[in-house]
Design a protein around this motif. Structure first.
Motif, PDB file in Angstrom:
ATOM      1  N   TYR A  68       0.834  -1.213   0.000  1.00 22.04           N
ATOM      2  CA  TYR A  68       0.000   0.000   0.000  1.00 22.04           C
ATOM      3  C   TYR A  68       0.867   1.261   0.000  1.00 22.04           C
ATOM      4  CZ  TYR A  68      -3.880  -3.129   1.056  1.00 22.04           C
ATOM      5  OH  TYR A  68      -4.825  -4.139   1.001  1.00 22.04           O
ATOM      6  N   GLU A  69       1.976   1.228   0.722  1.00 22.96           N
ATOM      7  CA  GLU A  69       2.892   2.372   0.708  1.00 22.96           C
ATOM      8  C   GLU A  69       3.473   2.586  -0.691  1.00 22.96           C
ATOM      9  OE1 GLU A  69       5.905   1.789   3.646  1.00 22.96           O
ATOM     10  OE2 GLU A  69       4.470   1.669   5.323  1.00 22.96           O
ATOM     11  N   HIS A  70       3.860   1.482  -1.335  1.00 21.47           N
ATOM     12  CA  HIS A  70       4.424   1.553  -2.687  1.00 21.47           C
ATOM     13  C   HIS A  70       3.376   2.063  -3.678  1.00 21.47           C
ATOM     14  CE1 HIS A  70       7.164  -0.686  -5.812  1.00 21.47           C
ATOM     15  NE2 HIS A  70       7.083   0.619  -6.032  1.00 21.47           N
ATOM     16  N   LEU A  71       2.158   1.543  -3.551  1.00 23.19           N
ATOM     17  CA  LEU A  71       1.075   1.956  -4.432  1.00 23.19           C
ATOM     18  C   LEU A  71       0.805   3.450  -4.300  1.00 23.19           C
ATOM     19  CD1 LEU A  71      -1.237   1.206  -6.386  1.00 23.19           C
ATOM     20  CD2 LEU A  71      -2.637   0.680  -4.376  1.00 23.19           C
ATOM     21  N   GLU A  72       0.746   3.934  -3.067  1.00 21.49           N
ATOM     22  CA  GLU A  72       0.503   5.367  -2.853  1.00 21.49           C
ATOM     23  C   GLU A  72       1.624   6.205  -3.459  1.00 21.49           C
ATOM     24  OE1 GLU A  72      -0.238   8.630   0.744  1.00 21.49           O
ATOM     25  OE2 GLU A  72       0.026   6.502   1.211  1.00 21.49           O
ATOM     26  N   LYS A  73       2.861   5.756  -3.278  1.00 18.33           N
ATOM     27  CA  LYS A  73       3.998   6.493  -3.822  1.00 18.33           C
ATOM     28  C   LYS A  73       3.897   6.637  -5.338  1.00 18.33           C
ATOM     29  CE  LYS A  73       9.039   6.230  -4.268  1.00 18.33           C
ATOM     30  NZ  LYS A  73      10.249   5.394  -3.989  1.00 18.33           N
ATOM     31  N   GLN A  95       0.801  11.381 -10.575  1.00 19.74           N
ATOM     32  CA  GLN A  95      -0.239  12.403 -10.401  1.00 19.74           C
ATOM     33  C   GLN A  95      -1.648  11.842 -10.618  1.00 19.74           C
ATOM     34  OE1 GLN A  95       0.755  15.890 -12.724  1.00 19.74           O
ATOM     35  NE2 GLN A  95       2.501  16.367 -11.412  1.00 19.74           N
ATOM     36  N   PHE A  96      -1.779  10.518 -10.410  1.00 18.09           N
ATOM     37  CA  PHE A  96      -3.131   9.954 -10.383  1.00 18.09           C
ATOM     38  C   PHE A  96      -3.873  10.493  -9.166  1.00 18.09           C
ATOM     39  CE2 PHE A  96      -6.346   6.819  -9.322  1.00 18.09           C
ATOM     40  CZ  PHE A  96      -6.897   6.517 -10.567  1.00 18.09           C
ATOM     41  N   ILE A  97      -3.099  10.676  -8.077  1.00 18.14           N
ATOM     42  CA  ILE A  97      -3.631  11.329  -6.880  1.00 18.14           C
ATOM     43  C   ILE A  97      -3.086  12.746  -6.850  1.00 18.14           C
ATOM     44  CG2 ILE A  97      -3.639  11.383  -4.362  1.00 18.14           C
ATOM     45  CD1 ILE A  97      -3.471   8.382  -4.348  1.00 18.14           C
ATOM     46  N   ILE A  98      -3.976  13.721  -6.819  1.00 13.02           N
ATOM     47  CA  ILE A  98      -3.603  15.126  -6.750  1.00 13.02           C
ATOM     48  C   ILE A  98      -3.812  15.591  -5.319  1.00 13.02           C
ATOM     49  CG2 ILE A  98      -4.066  17.441  -7.637  1.00 13.02           C
ATOM     50  CD1 ILE A  98      -5.213  16.072 -10.146  1.00 13.02           C
ATOM     51  N   PRO A  99      -2.795  16.152  -4.670  1.00 15.16           N
ATOM     52  CA  PRO A  99      -2.903  16.510  -3.245  1.00 15.16           C
ATOM     53  C   PRO A  99      -4.134  17.339  -2.900  1.00 15.16           C
ATOM     54  CG  PRO A  99      -0.636  16.753  -3.992  1.00 15.16           C
ATOM     55  CD  PRO A  99      -1.456  16.422  -5.216  1.00 15.16           C
ATOM     56  N   GLY A 117       6.158  -5.544  -8.945  1.00 15.40           N
ATOM     57  CA  GLY A 117       7.010  -5.397 -10.121  1.00 15.40           C
ATOM     58  C   GLY A 117       6.458  -4.370 -11.096  1.00 15.40           C
ATOM     59  N   ILE A 118       5.147  -4.375 -11.276  1.00 20.96           N
ATOM     60  CA  ILE A 118       4.506  -3.388 -12.157  1.00 20.96           C
ATOM     61  C   ILE A 118       4.716  -1.979 -11.617  1.00 20.96           C
ATOM     62  CG2 ILE A 118       2.265  -2.545 -12.975  1.00 20.96           C
ATOM     63  CD1 ILE A 118       1.376  -5.523 -13.023  1.00 20.96           C
ATOM     64  N   LEU A 119       4.540  -1.805 -10.308  1.00 21.26           N
ATOM     65  CA  LEU A 119       4.733  -0.488  -9.700  1.00 21.26           C
ATOM     66  C   LEU A 119       6.180  -0.024  -9.874  1.00 21.26           C
ATOM     67  CD1 LEU A 119       2.696  -0.886  -6.377  1.00 21.26           C
ATOM     68  CD2 LEU A 119       2.017   0.369  -8.432  1.00 21.26           C
ATOM     69  N   ALA A 120       7.129  -0.944  -9.676  1.00 19.37           N
ATOM     70  CA  ALA A 120       8.540  -0.585  -9.835  1.00 19.37           C
ATOM     71  C   ALA A 120       8.836  -0.177 -11.273  1.00 19.37           C
ATOM     72  CB  ALA A 120       9.424  -1.757  -9.416  1.00 19.37           C
ATOM     73  N   SER A 121       8.217  -0.888 -12.239  1.00 19.23           N
ATOM     74  CA  SER A 121       8.408  -0.554 -13.650  1.00 19.23           C
ATOM     75  C   SER A 121       7.856   0.827 -13.973  1.00 19.23           C
ATOM     76  CB  SER A 121       7.730  -1.615 -14.525  1.00 19.23           C
ATOM     77  OG  SER A 121       7.865  -1.295 -15.894  1.00 19.23           O
ATOM     78  N   VAL A 122       6.702   1.153 -13.395  1.00 18.77           N
ATOM     79  CA  VAL A 122       6.115   2.480 -13.608  1.00 18.77           C
ATOM     80  C   VAL A 122       7.037   3.555 -13.036  1.00 18.77           C
ATOM     81  CG1 VAL A 122       4.190   3.995 -12.989  1.00 18.77           C
ATOM     82  CG2 VAL A 122       3.738   1.646 -13.698  1.00 18.77           C
ATOM     83  N   GLU A 123       7.565   3.304 -11.838  1.00 22.45           N
ATOM     84  CA  GLU A 123       8.499   4.265 -11.225  1.00 22.45           C
ATOM     85  C   GLU A 123       9.698   4.525 -12.133  1.00 22.45           C
ATOM     86  OE1 GLU A 123       9.100   4.315  -6.615  1.00 22.45           O
ATOM     87  OE2 GLU A 123       8.887   2.234  -7.253  1.00 22.45           O
ATOM     88  N   GLU A 124      10.287   3.446 -12.625  1.00 17.85           N
ATOM     89  CA  GLU A 124      11.470   3.581 -13.477  1.00 17.85           C
ATOM     90  C   GLU A 124      11.149   4.343 -14.756  1.00 17.85           C
ATOM     91  OE1 GLU A 124      12.800  -0.377 -14.127  1.00 17.85           O
ATOM     92  OE2 GLU A 124      13.337  -0.734 -12.019  1.00 17.85           O
TER      93      GLU A 124
END
Length: 251
Positions: free
Chosen positions: A183-188, A194-198, A227-234
């Motif tokens: 959940y922490e990774h997903l939120e990050k 910018q799927f989540i706008i503050p 793995g998908i989240l890490a790929s998106v980050e990269e």
């Protein structure tokens, strides 16, 4: 199977109910008692009500938060007399819940969570559970006190444990601490993209947590999601302009 099932009591204010819980557990072969921020424990009254279950009180694990109590559990069930809540957790009766707990107990730790005497579990606590358990009762007055509810659910667990498990659960599920990291990774990542706008966060994270708690991804599936989240980050980092990259590096 019952040795891997823990009873978790949250913020119990009457020590007699802790003792009654220990006695009920002892009657039905359960050994793990976890107490989240009890208002009075240890207590002579708890000892007196426990009767032959005093050893469960002596070995009770006391923690400050529900997160600590369920961190190593693969399945968490929250109890409530209120079956209509503002979010959609799978709702199961006590007998069905007991059968599922026993069938999965061979794979890892299971938590059955009970709330406060006056108000039960808060919504944010139920949101940390995979299933919502209720005890069928007279619809005109379905509310049991916590000691009665513990006794009934422990009885159902004992009965379920006596029946042979024809097809034990084979799936390997992540523990709650692994889900918390997800959940922490997903939120990050959602903030990074910018799927989540503050300024307009809404309840996206709450809804996603509810979805994954309900769907219960297996360990291999969770690893794929990470793995998908890490790929998106990269990918996002690679597409950033040099100016943006330098800005991120600044303290």
């Amino acid at each position: 199977m019952l040795e891997n099932i823990r009873i978790v009591l949250i913020n119990t204010f009457h020590p007699g109910n802790i003792g009654a819980a220990a006695r009920a557990m002892k009657n039905m072969g359960l050994k793990q008692l976890w107490l989240v921020n009890p208002q009075e424990f240890p207590s002579p009254e708890a000892d007196a009500r426990a009767a032959g279950g005093i050893d469960l009180l002596e070995n009770a694990v006391v923690v400050n938060t529900l997160e600590e109590a369920i961190a190593d559990c693969q399945l968490v069930l929250g109890t409530s007399a209120r079956t209509q809540r503002s979010f959609d957790l799978p709702l199961v009766d006590a007998r069905t819940a007991a059968t599922q707990m026993v069938s999965e107990a061979g794979q890892g730790q299971i938590a059955l969570v009970f709330g406060r005497e006056t108000m039960g579990l808060h919504n944010n606590e139920l949101q940390q559970c995979n299933l919502h358990v209720y005890i069928p009762a007279n619809p005109e007055y379905p509310v049991l006190n916590v000691a009665q509810a513990i006794q009934l659910l422990c009885y159902e667990l004992w009965i379920a444990a006596q029946a042979p498990v024809s097809q034990p659960a084979q799936e390997t599920y992540p523990r709650q601490r692994e889900m918390a990291l997800f959940y922490e990774h997903l939120e990050k990542v959602l903030r990074l993209t910018q799927f989540i706008i503050p300024q307009h966060e809404g309840k996206v994270l709450d809804k996603l947590r509810r979805y994954f708690n309900r769907s219960r991804p297996e360990k291999t599936e969770l690893n794929m999601l990470r793995g998908i989240l890490a790929s998106v980050e990269e990918t996002v980092e690679r597409l950033k302009s040099p100016a943006e990259q330098n800005k991120d590096k600044q303290p």
